[in-house]
Design a protein around this motif. Structure first.
Motif, PDB file in Angstrom:
ATOM      1  N   THR A  50       9.608 -75.793  17.696  1.00 54.14           N
ATOM      2  CA  THR A  50       9.610 -76.642  18.748  1.00 54.14           C
ATOM      3  C   THR A  50      10.460 -77.665  18.075  1.00 54.14           C
ATOM      4  O   THR A  50      11.491 -78.493  18.951  1.00 54.14           O
ATOM      5  N   ILE A  51      10.398 -78.350  17.229  1.00 48.34           N
ATOM      6  CA  ILE A  51      10.789 -79.505  16.616  1.00 48.34           C
ATOM      7  C   ILE A  51      12.336 -79.172  16.317  1.00 48.34           C
ATOM      8  O   ILE A  51      13.399 -79.969  16.863  1.00 48.34           O
ATOM      9  N   LEU A  52      12.653 -78.075  15.887  1.00 55.29           N
ATOM     10  CA  LEU A  52      14.029 -77.572  15.700  1.00 55.29           C
ATOM     11  C   LEU A  52      14.737 -77.015  16.948  1.00 55.29           C
ATOM     12  O   LEU A  52      15.977 -76.823  17.099  1.00 55.29           O
ATOM     13  N   GLY A  53      13.887 -76.891  18.162  1.00 55.82           N
ATOM     14  CA  GLY A  53      14.500 -76.244  19.164  1.00 55.82           C
ATOM     15  C   GLY A  53      15.019 -74.755  19.091  1.00 55.82           C
ATOM     16  O   GLY A  53      15.932 -74.491  19.635  1.00 55.82           O
ATOM     17  N   VAL A  54      14.136 -73.907  18.219  1.00 55.82           N
ATOM     18  CA  VAL A  54      14.521 -72.710  17.993  1.00 55.82           C
ATOM     19  C   VAL A  54      13.196 -71.902  18.700  1.00 55.82           C
ATOM     20  O   VAL A  54      12.077 -72.368  18.733  1.00 55.82           O
ATOM     21  N   LYS A  55      13.282 -70.301  18.514  1.00 58.22           N
ATOM     22  CA  LYS A  55      12.072 -69.744  18.564  1.00 58.22           C
ATOM     23  C   LYS A  55      11.583 -69.458  17.360  1.00 58.22           C
ATOM     24  O   LYS A  55      12.259 -69.455  16.318  1.00 58.22           O
ATOM     25  N   VAL A  56      10.244 -69.145  17.110  1.00 54.66           N
ATOM     26  CA  VAL A  56       9.736 -68.677  15.954  1.00 54.66           C
ATOM     27  C   VAL A  56      10.270 -67.699  15.166  1.00 54.66           C
ATOM     28  O   VAL A  56      10.673 -67.920  13.942  1.00 54.66           O
ATOM     29  N   ASP A  57      10.920 -66.625  15.903  1.00 50.23           N
ATOM     30  CA  ASP A  57      11.706 -65.479  15.297  1.00 50.23           C
ATOM     31  C   ASP A  57      12.764 -66.019  14.570  1.00 50.23           C
ATOM     32  O   ASP A  57      13.425 -65.387  13.625  1.00 50.23           O
ATOM     33  N   ASP A  58      13.386 -67.225  15.052  1.00 45.07           N
ATOM     34  CA  ASP A  58      14.855 -67.723  14.359  1.00 45.07           C
ATOM     35  C   ASP A  58      14.470 -68.348  12.963  1.00 45.07           C
ATOM     36  O   ASP A  58      15.518 -68.431  12.416  1.00 45.07           O
ATOM     37  N   LEU A  59      13.065 -68.309  12.605  1.00 45.86           N
ATOM     38  CA  LEU A  59      12.942 -69.150  11.381  1.00 45.86           C
ATOM     39  C   LEU A  59      12.973 -68.180  10.306  1.00 45.86           C
ATOM     40  O   LEU A  59      13.077 -68.749   8.931  1.00 45.86           O
ATOM     41  N   TYR A  60      13.244 -66.891  10.511  1.00 41.72           N
ATOM     42  CA  TYR A  60      13.168 -65.749   9.578  1.00 41.72           C
ATOM     43  C   TYR A  60      14.372 -64.899   9.644  1.00 41.72           C
ATOM     44  O   TYR A  60      14.352 -64.546  10.929  1.00 41.72           O
ATOM     45  N   GLU A  61      15.203 -64.123   8.977  1.00 41.10           N
ATOM     46  CA  GLU A  61      15.785 -63.044   8.990  1.00 41.10           C
ATOM     47  C   GLU A  61      14.988 -61.812   8.962  1.00 41.10           C
ATOM     48  O   GLU A  61      13.995 -61.623   8.346  1.00 41.10           O
TER      49      GLU A  61
END
Length: 61
Positions: A50-61
């Motif tokens: 939420t802070i980064l404005g991305v989806k949780v899936d985007d945190l990992y490859e």
């Protein structure tokens, strides 16, 4: 699973110290997430995304 947390924090223009404070974790814990030595809880992952404005899936490859 490779973490993209560090590059997403940098791309968003935040300092890692600020992110650690917002998530109420130590800078060392955040560093461990970035390096892939450990992973955030689901609650922390959602808050980080939420802070980064991305989806949780985007945190990992």
């Amino acid at each position: 699973m490779k973490s993209r947390i560090g590059e997403l924090i940098d791309a968003a223009g935040y300092k890692k110290k600020y992110i650690a404070k917002e998530l109420d974790v130590s800078p060392t814990q955040l560093s461990n997430w970035i390096s892939g030595r450990s992973y955030p809880t689901l609650e922390k992952a959602f808050k980080l995304a939420t802070i980064l404005g991305v989806k949780v899936d985007d945190l990992y490859e």
